[in-house]
Scaffold this motif. Structure first.
Motif, PDB file in Angstrom:
ATOM      1  N   VAL A 187       0.861  -1.198   0.000  1.00 54.46           N
ATOM      2  CA  VAL A 187       0.000   0.000   0.000  1.00 54.46           C
ATOM      3  C   VAL A 187       0.894   1.244   0.000  1.00 54.46           C
ATOM      4  CG1 VAL A 187      -1.754   1.279   1.267  1.00 54.46           C
ATOM      5  CG2 VAL A 187      -1.833  -1.234   1.203  1.00 54.46           C
ATOM      6  N   ILE A 188       0.640   2.158  -0.955  1.00 53.88           N
ATOM      7  CA  ILE A 188       1.442   3.386  -1.077  1.00 53.88           C
ATOM      8  C   ILE A 188       0.789   4.464  -0.218  1.00 53.88           C
ATOM      9  CG2 ILE A 188       2.367   5.136  -2.645  1.00 53.88           C
ATOM     10  CD1 ILE A 188       2.239   3.045  -4.865  1.00 53.88           C
ATOM     11  N   THR A 189       1.489   4.875   0.804  1.00 50.61           N
ATOM     12  CA  THR A 189       0.907   5.842   1.739  1.00 50.61           C
ATOM     13  C   THR A 189       1.454   7.256   1.566  1.00 50.61           C
ATOM     14  OG1 THR A 189       2.587   5.265   3.383  1.00 50.61           O
ATOM     15  CG2 THR A 189       0.484   4.059   3.474  1.00 50.61           C
ATOM     16  N   GLY A 190       2.532   7.420   0.851  1.00 50.18           N
ATOM     17  CA  GLY A 190       3.147   8.752   0.758  1.00 50.18           C
ATOM     18  C   GLY A 190       2.625   9.619  -0.356  1.00 50.18           C
ATOM     19  N   GLY A 191       1.750   9.074  -1.200  1.00 52.08           N
ATOM     20  CA  GLY A 191       1.208   9.876  -2.292  1.00 52.08           C
ATOM     21  C   GLY A 191       2.081   9.917  -3.521  1.00 52.08           C
ATOM     22  N   SER A 192       3.140   9.095  -3.573  1.00 57.91           N
ATOM     23  CA  SER A 192       4.065   9.110  -4.712  1.00 57.91           C
ATOM     24  C   SER A 192       4.124   7.747  -5.373  1.00 57.91           C
ATOM     25  CB  SER A 192       5.470   9.516  -4.264  1.00 57.91           C
ATOM     26  OG  SER A 192       5.482  10.841  -3.764  1.00 57.91           O
ATOM     27  N   ALA A 193       4.365   7.757  -6.696  1.00 59.03           N
ATOM     28  CA  ALA A 193       4.523   6.527  -7.461  1.00 59.03           C
ATOM     29  C   ALA A 193       5.594   6.759  -8.516  1.00 59.03           C
ATOM     30  CB  ALA A 193       3.198   6.118  -8.092  1.00 59.03           C
ATOM     31  N   GLN A 194       5.906   5.693  -9.254  1.00 60.94           N
ATOM     32  CA  GLN A 194       6.949   5.776 -10.274  1.00 60.94           C
ATOM     33  C   GLN A 194       6.449   5.213 -11.592  1.00 60.94           C
ATOM     34  OE1 GLN A 194      10.264   3.599  -8.702  1.00 60.94           O
ATOM     35  NE2 GLN A 194      10.949   5.271  -7.366  1.00 60.94           N
ATOM     36  N   ILE A 195       6.937   5.837 -12.675  1.00 61.12           N
ATOM     37  CA  ILE A 195       6.692   5.310 -14.019  1.00 61.12           C
ATOM     38  C   ILE A 195       8.038   4.856 -14.559  1.00 61.12           C
ATOM     39  CG2 ILE A 195       5.828   5.801 -16.331  1.00 61.12           C
ATOM     40  CD1 ILE A 195       4.189   8.076 -15.167  1.00 61.12           C
ATOM     41  N   THR A 196       8.181   3.546 -14.741  1.00 61.84           N
ATOM     42  CA  THR A 196       9.446   3.013 -15.229  1.00 61.84           C
ATOM     43  C   THR A 196       9.296   2.593 -16.682  1.00 61.84           C
ATOM     44  OG1 THR A 196       8.870   0.800 -14.446  1.00 61.84           O
ATOM     45  CG2 THR A 196      10.114   2.222 -12.939  1.00 61.84           C
ATOM     46  N   GLY A 197      10.395   2.506 -17.360  1.00 64.20           N
ATOM     47  CA  GLY A 197      10.400   2.121 -18.765  1.00 64.20           C
ATOM     48  C   GLY A 197      11.785   2.316 -19.335  1.00 64.20           C
ATOM     49  N   ASN A 198      11.895   2.151 -20.608  1.00 65.63           N
ATOM     50  CA  ASN A 198      13.197   2.290 -21.266  1.00 65.63           C
ATOM     51  C   ASN A 198      13.447   3.773 -21.582  1.00 65.63           C
ATOM     52  OD1 ASN A 198      15.629   1.553 -22.420  1.00 65.63           O
ATOM     53  ND2 ASN A 198      14.698   1.084 -24.412  1.00 65.63           N
ATOM     54  N   TYR A 199      13.625   4.572 -20.535  1.00 64.01           N
ATOM     55  CA  TYR A 199      13.763   6.022 -20.700  1.00 64.01           C
ATOM     56  C   TYR A 199      15.232   6.438 -20.704  1.00 64.01           C
ATOM     57  CZ  TYR A 199       8.790   6.376 -19.578  1.00 64.01           C
ATOM     58  OH  TYR A 199       7.435   6.239 -19.596  1.00 64.01           O
ATOM     59  N   THR A 200      15.509   7.461 -21.509  1.00 65.51           N
ATOM     60  CA  THR A 200      16.784   8.170 -21.386  1.00 65.51           C
ATOM     61  C   THR A 200      16.545   9.386 -20.505  1.00 65.51           C
ATOM     62  OG1 THR A 200      16.340   9.569 -23.315  1.00 65.51           O
ATOM     63  CG2 THR A 200      17.440   7.451 -23.720  1.00 65.51           C
ATOM     64  N   GLN A 201      17.615  10.070 -20.139  1.00 67.11           N
ATOM     65  CA  GLN A 201      17.463  11.282 -19.333  1.00 67.11           C
ATOM     66  C   GLN A 201      16.574  12.297 -20.044  1.00 67.11           C
ATOM     67  OE1 GLN A 201      18.648  12.095 -16.257  1.00 67.11           O
ATOM     68  NE2 GLN A 201      17.726  14.133 -16.374  1.00 67.11           N
ATOM     69  N   GLU A 202      16.785  12.433 -21.364  1.00 68.36           N
ATOM     70  CA  GLU A 202      16.026  13.424 -22.133  1.00 68.36           C
ATOM     71  C   GLU A 202      14.556  13.035 -22.250  1.00 68.36           C
ATOM     72  OE1 GLU A 202      17.528  13.987 -26.043  1.00 68.36           O
ATOM     73  OE2 GLU A 202      16.089  15.548 -26.571  1.00 68.36           O
ATOM     74  N   SER A 203      14.275  11.759 -22.572  1.00 70.27           N
ATOM     75  CA  SER A 203      12.881  11.347 -22.743  1.00 70.27           C
ATOM     76  C   SER A 203      12.126  11.350 -21.416  1.00 70.27           C
ATOM     77  CB  SER A 203      12.820   9.957 -23.381  1.00 70.27           C
ATOM     78  OG  SER A 203      13.433   8.986 -22.553  1.00 70.27           O
ATOM     79  N   ALA A 204      12.830  11.015 -20.312  1.00 68.07           N
ATOM     80  CA  ALA A 204      12.185  11.071 -19.000  1.00 68.07           C
ATOM     81  C   ALA A 204      11.833  12.500 -18.621  1.00 68.07           C
ATOM     82  CB  ALA A 204      13.107  10.460 -17.942  1.00 68.07           C
ATOM     83  N   GLN A 205      12.721  13.446 -18.907  1.00 71.76           N
ATOM     84  CA  GLN A 205      12.449  14.849 -18.607  1.00 71.76           C
ATOM     85  C   GLN A 205      11.308  15.375 -19.462  1.00 71.76           C
ATOM     86  OE1 GLN A 205      14.139  16.879 -16.142  1.00 71.76           O
ATOM     87  NE2 GLN A 205      12.202  17.924 -16.602  1.00 71.76           N
TER      88      GLN A 205
END
Length: 412
Positions: A187-205
């Motif tokens: 259970v996520i209690t802090g209000g934050s999550a992550q989106i993972t994938g094959n990202y580069t620094q530029e595409s993630a930004q």
């Protein structure tokens, strides 16, 4: 008796103006932003359609969509795009830059960027609208690979969703593209999550920026894309400036030949008029286009006409037998109302053009209105002040200096 003080003041004013123009004109000209047709770049015309069939395309929707487009263009690293709305349902985007990646910007602008979190049945349980303001950011996993962190405005809602779907998969979609499909391990209690994938620094930004900018409030359909090469734009600017030099030279010679001393003063104020128009364009952070230059050239003609009306009235008064000073006073008084009327009616016309015109016509109207206002200051009141100093100095008493022959005096 010659009054040297007034003539000296005239010389000081002219010298100060000349020094100011000589030392700053080049820098001011460099600061002026050139438009698409002068610098090169591309233009996209979009048709706006509402996301919901029963929602009308009104001015508020156009403005909010245009604002979102501008934010997305800024994500692409393009400075000072020109985004204008055109009733009833169009938005025009102008990118005056040859370094901009046209395909990338078009893809950025057109992406809906709708973020959804879906359960195993495909039902949407969270949306991008649930994110906190600027809640998306770039982060890194344990192997230092870029990912996107998202923070929700309602932590309790995220907690309830993750508790209801504990040990189940929750797919994260951007538009209809699956980004990741993790299993909720806790259970996520802090209000934050992550989106993972094959990202580069530029595409993630880029993804984080898109999520922070929000979803596009309307559907955009490209209707027209126009590209202008840098060479073509530079050639248009070169030919326009060359034509301006020729026109200015002919005007200067005409004013000197026909009106002599007043003509010389008119040429001085015309030069000042050109300079101050450039300063105002720089101050307004306006984008100068070919229609804008056309408006400027038209304003030069109006400025010359204002001087001609005054000088013709002065010549008429001299021919009637009045002294130079009396002719100057009567001529400027009787010509002023005509000049102001002409300027005001032109300003009214520019207002109509701006309200009903498209982007290029609006650019023409804005530049023309600005130049008319500057013309009133420089070519009406400025030239009269300089001519008053010359006349009051009593150095130019003969009608010859005002373009009047001795034989013409007393004929009227």
């Amino acid at each position: 008796m010659i009054k040297w003080g007034r003539f000296l003041l005239f010389l000081v004013v002219v010298a100060l103006l000349g020094t100011l123009m000589a030392t700053t004109t080049t820098q001011v000209a460099k600061n002026i932003t050139l438009g698409l047709d002068l610098q090169g770049g591309f233009e996209i015309l979009y048709e706006v359609e509402p996301l919901e069939a029963n929602h009308p395309v009104d001015i508020e929707l156009l403005k909010s969509t245009a604002h979102m487009i501008e934010k997305r263009i800024n994500i692409g690293g393009v400075a000072e795009p020109v985004v204008t709305t055109e009733l009833p349902n169009r938005i025009r985007v102008q990118i005056a830059s040859q370094s901009a990646d046209q395909d990338k910007l078009r893809e950025l602008i057109g992406r809906p960027a709708v973020l959804t979190f879906r359960d195993e049945s495909g039902k949407t349980i969270l949306r991008g609208s649930d994110l906190a303001p600027n809640g998306a950011a770039v982060g890194y996993d344990d192997l230092k690979r870029p990912l996107v962190t998202v923070k929700f405005s309602d932590a309790k809602k995220l907690e309830d969703v993750t508790r209801a779907n504990l040990h189940k998969r929750m797919a994260i979609y951007l538009d209809e593209n699956l980004q990741t499909n993790p299993t909720i391990q806790a259970v996520i209690t802090g209000g934050s999550a992550q989106i993972t994938g094959n990202y580069t620094q530029e595409s993630a930004q880029e993804l984080a920026d898109l999520l922070n900018s929000g979803a596009m409030p309307a559907k955009l359909t490209e209707k027209q894309v126009t590209s202008v090469g840098a060479t073509l734009g530079a050639l248009a600017l070169q030919k326009t400036v060359y034509a301006g030099y020729i026109g200015a030279a002919l005007i200067f010679l005409f004013m000197l030949f026909v009106y002599r001393m007043p003509g010389m003063i008119a040429n001085i104020t015309l030069a000042g008029f050109t300079y101050f128009c450039m300063v105002v364009l720089d101050w307004m952070h306006a984008t100068l286009t070919l229609p804008g230059i056309a408006g400027f050239i038209l304003a030069v003609g109006i400025a010359v006409d204002a001087n001609i009306i005054t000088y013709e009235r002065i010549q008429e008064e001299i021919r009637s037998g009045k002294t130079i000073l009396s002719a100057f006073r009567a001529g400027e008084r009787r010509s002023l109302i005509t000049i102001i009327d002409a300027h005001v009616t032109t300003l009214i016309a520019t207002g109509v053009l701006f309200y009903f015109g498209t982007s290029s016509v609006q650019g023409f109207a804005v530049v023309l209105a600005m130049t008319i206002i500057v013309s009133i200051i420089t070519n009406v009141f400025g030239s009269r002040f300089l001519l008053w100093l010359v006349v009051r100095s009593n150095m130019f008493k003969k009608p010859f200096w005002f373009g009047v022959k001795e034989s013409e005096i007393g004929e009227l």
